[in-house]
Design a protein around this motif. Structure first.
Motif, PDB file in Angstrom:
ATOM      1  N   VAL A 260       0.889  -1.093  -0.027  1.00 19.69           N
ATOM      2  CA  VAL A 260      -0.102  -0.027  -0.137  1.00 19.69           C
ATOM      3  C   VAL A 260       1.008   1.310   0.092  1.00 19.69           C
ATOM      4  O   VAL A 260       1.587   1.543   0.965  1.00 19.69           O
ATOM      5  CB  VAL A 260      -1.113  -0.149   0.951  1.00 19.69           C
ATOM      6  CG1 VAL A 260      -1.847   1.209   1.154  1.00 19.69           C
ATOM      7  CG2 VAL A 260      -1.729  -1.214   1.324  1.00 19.69           C
ATOM      8  N   PRO A 261       0.716   2.180  -1.010  1.00 19.41           N
ATOM      9  CA  PRO A 261       1.756   3.257  -1.097  1.00 19.41           C
ATOM     10  C   PRO A 261       1.105   4.442  -0.224  1.00 19.41           C
ATOM     11  O   PRO A 261       0.292   4.460   0.066  1.00 19.41           O
ATOM     12  CB  PRO A 261       1.435   3.682  -2.491  1.00 19.41           C
ATOM     13  CG  PRO A 261       0.368   3.114  -2.997  1.00 19.41           C
ATOM     14  CD  PRO A 261       0.100   1.636  -2.073  1.00 19.41           C
TER      15      PRO A 261
ATOM     16  N   LYS B  68      -6.396   1.792   8.313  1.00 22.38           N
ATOM     17  CA  LYS B  68      -7.326   1.707   7.045  1.00 22.38           C
ATOM     18  C   LYS B  68      -6.767   0.505   6.074  1.00 22.38           C
ATOM     19  O   LYS B  68      -7.862  -0.217   5.327  1.00 22.38           O
ATOM     20  CB  LYS B  68      -7.535   3.045   6.151  1.00 22.38           C
ATOM     21  CG  LYS B  68      -8.155   4.129   7.126  1.00 22.38           C
ATOM     22  CD  LYS B  68      -7.876   5.447   6.216  1.00 22.38           C
ATOM     23  CE  LYS B  68      -8.681   6.541   7.099  1.00 22.38           C
ATOM     24  NZ  LYS B  68      -8.677   7.883   6.261  1.00 22.38           N
ATOM     25  N   ALA B  69      -5.662   0.532   5.804  1.00 24.32           N
ATOM     26  CA  ALA B  69      -5.242  -0.669   4.943  1.00 24.32           C
ATOM     27  C   ALA B  69      -5.425  -1.838   5.494  1.00 24.32           C
ATOM     28  O   ALA B  69      -6.002  -2.979   4.708  1.00 24.32           O
ATOM     29  CB  ALA B  69      -3.658  -0.547   4.655  1.00 24.32           C
TER      30      ALA B  69
ATOM     31  N   LYS C 299      -9.022  -7.079   5.766  1.00 29.71           N
ATOM     32  CA  LYS C 299      -9.506  -8.243   6.657  1.00 29.71           C
ATOM     33  C   LYS C 299     -11.103  -8.205   6.658  1.00 29.71           C
ATOM     34  O   LYS C 299     -11.834  -7.161   6.319  1.00 29.71           O
ATOM     35  CB  LYS C 299      -8.991  -8.000   8.041  1.00 29.71           C
ATOM     36  CG  LYS C 299      -7.429  -7.772   8.258  1.00 29.71           C
ATOM     37  CD  LYS C 299      -6.761  -8.829   7.806  1.00 29.71           C
ATOM     38  CE  LYS C 299      -5.350  -8.794   8.027  1.00 29.71           C
ATOM     39  NZ  LYS C 299      -4.383  -9.956   7.542  1.00 29.71           N
ATOM     40  N   PHE C 300     -11.675  -9.407   6.702  1.00 31.16           N
ATOM     41  CA  PHE C 300     -13.188  -9.401   6.674  1.00 31.16           C
ATOM     42  C   PHE C 300     -13.661  -9.331   8.375  1.00 31.16           C
ATOM     43  O   PHE C 300     -13.024  -9.359   9.288  1.00 31.16           O
ATOM     44  CB  PHE C 300     -13.565 -11.210   6.499  1.00 31.16           C
ATOM     45  CG  PHE C 300     -13.155 -11.307   5.080  1.00 31.16           C
ATOM     46  CD1 PHE C 300     -14.191 -11.022   3.956  1.00 31.16           C
ATOM     47  CD2 PHE C 300     -12.243 -12.251   4.729  1.00 31.16           C
ATOM     48  CE1 PHE C 300     -13.918 -11.258   2.791  1.00 31.16           C
ATOM     49  CE2 PHE C 300     -12.054 -12.505   3.464  1.00 31.16           C
ATOM     50  CZ  PHE C 300     -12.950 -12.077   2.561  1.00 31.16           C
TER      51      PHE C 300
ATOM     52  N   ILE D  58      -0.323  -5.360  10.264  1.00 29.87           N
ATOM     53  CA  ILE D  58       0.670  -5.236   9.366  1.00 29.87           C
ATOM     54  C   ILE D  58       1.680  -6.085   9.506  1.00 29.87           C
ATOM     55  O   ILE D  58       2.107  -6.437  10.886  1.00 29.87           O
ATOM     56  CB  ILE D  58       1.346  -3.826   9.955  1.00 29.87           C
ATOM     57  CG1 ILE D  58       0.253  -2.595   9.714  1.00 29.87           C
ATOM     58  CG2 ILE D  58       2.430  -3.326   9.267  1.00 29.87           C
ATOM     59  CD1 ILE D  58      -0.340  -2.502   8.067  1.00 29.87           C
ATOM     60  N   ASP D  59       2.157  -6.603   8.420  1.00 29.47           N
ATOM     61  CA  ASP D  59       2.986  -7.586   8.413  1.00 29.47           C
ATOM     62  C   ASP D  59       4.590  -7.139   8.290  1.00 29.47           C
ATOM     63  O   ASP D  59       5.594  -7.902   8.637  1.00 29.47           O
ATOM     64  CB  ASP D  59       2.919  -8.780   7.414  1.00 29.47           C
ATOM     65  CG  ASP D  59       1.612  -9.573   7.515  1.00 29.47           C
ATOM     66  OD1 ASP D  59       1.729 -10.312   8.363  1.00 29.47           O
ATOM     67  OD2 ASP D  59       0.689  -9.318   6.907  1.00 29.47           O
ATOM     68  N   MET D  60       4.861  -6.252   7.598  1.00 26.87           N
ATOM     69  CA  MET D  60       6.259  -5.653   7.265  1.00 26.87           C
ATOM     70  C   MET D  60       5.987  -4.414   6.831  1.00 26.87           C
ATOM     71  O   MET D  60       5.027  -3.848   6.286  1.00 26.87           O
ATOM     72  CB  MET D  60       7.063  -6.812   6.471  1.00 26.87           C
ATOM     73  CG  MET D  60       6.570  -6.823   5.231  1.00 26.87           C
ATOM     74  SD  MET D  60       7.569  -8.007   3.998  1.00 26.87           S
ATOM     75  CE  MET D  60       9.145  -6.973   4.182  1.00 26.87           C
TER      76      MET D  60
END
Length: 258
Positions: free
Chosen positions: A91-92, A102-103, A108-109, A166-168
């Motif tokens: 996501v830029p 927000k991302a 996610k559901f 957030i993963d990375m």
């Protein structure tokens, strides 16, 4: 649903991929045959219709390459990418904790997020997968990767990275250099490199995973040595450089013969 890149990252392994900004399923196939771990289909700067995006994702899966999409600024971009089968999104311009939230919400559901649920798309194998098993697997396996590419994002780095889901982080060095005012020097400017090195340091201290972009194999190696776990080379840059080398070598050879 499986995601080999997320599994490798969880196991402390490094992964190598390539950004592709042109519609070319054949190029995606070549990435698979060459041994790349993932492809980033660039829907921010690239030119893709929704059906072309789906074909690129389908091709990646056919050669065991994990399809990641760098999404556009369209509100539906995350939904479209994931429904077509992307195993991750980049996501830029994620500049704040709220941007990161927000991302995640769009990825996610419910109840974790707000992603619309459906089972008729290819991510759910057109209805073969459904219900809680599909929804929970999607939430667990899909990578959510914010871009850190402004000074505002750098200042909010820790807050962004501690958002659940957030993963990375992905360091966008070109945008960062432009944001810092170094349009001519680019990412190589000492001040930009100082900021990037500080991000790597903070990531190591907090055990955050870092990704970044590289123009070639040398750049990728340097990034891994700095602490990156996830590096994407730019396919067009690699191809252009290789073609120029062929032309240069041929011209030199012709001059020597004369």
């Amino acid at each position: 649903m499986e995601n080999a890149v997320k599994e490798k990252l969880s196991n402390g392994e490094k992964v190598l991929g390539s950004f592709i900004g042109i519609y070319s399923p054949n190029l995606v196939e070549l990435m698979g045959y060459s041994g790349f771990d993932f492809v980033v289909i660039d829907d921010e700067h690239g030119a893709f219709s929704h059906s072309e995006l789906e074909n690129m994702i389908r091709t990646a899966e056919s050669v065991n390459v994990v399809p990641i999409v760098r999404v556009s600024y369209d509100n539906a971009s995350i939904q479209k990418a994931l429904d077509r089968g992307a195993k991750g999104i980049q996501v830029p311009m994620v500049n704040t904790k709220e941007d990161a939230e927000k991302a995640v919400q769009k990825s996610k559901f419910p109840p974790r997020g707000t992603r619309g649920a459906a089972y008729s798309h290819r991510a759910a194998r057109f209805g073969k997968d459904s219900g809680s098993e599909f929804l929970e697997a999607s939430d667990e396996k899909i990578l959510v990767i914010p871009h850190i590419e402004t000074l505002e994002a750098v200042e909010n780095f820790k807050e962004i990275m501690t958002v659940d889901g957030i993963d990375m982080a992905f360091i966008g060095t070109t945008d960062l250099s432009v944001n810092m005012g170094y349009k001519s020097e680019g990412p190589k400017h000492p001040e930009v490199q100082k900021v990037v090195s500080d991000l790597y340091r903070k990531a190591a201290e907090e055990n955050f995973k870092i990704g970044t972009v590289a123009s070639d194999s040398t750049g990728a190696q340097r990034a891994f040595l700095k602490g990156a776990s996830y590096v994407g080379v730019v396919a067009i840059s690699v191809i252009l450089k290789s073609l120029e080398q062929v032309v240069d070598a041929t011209q030199i050879s012709c001059k020597e013969e004369v």
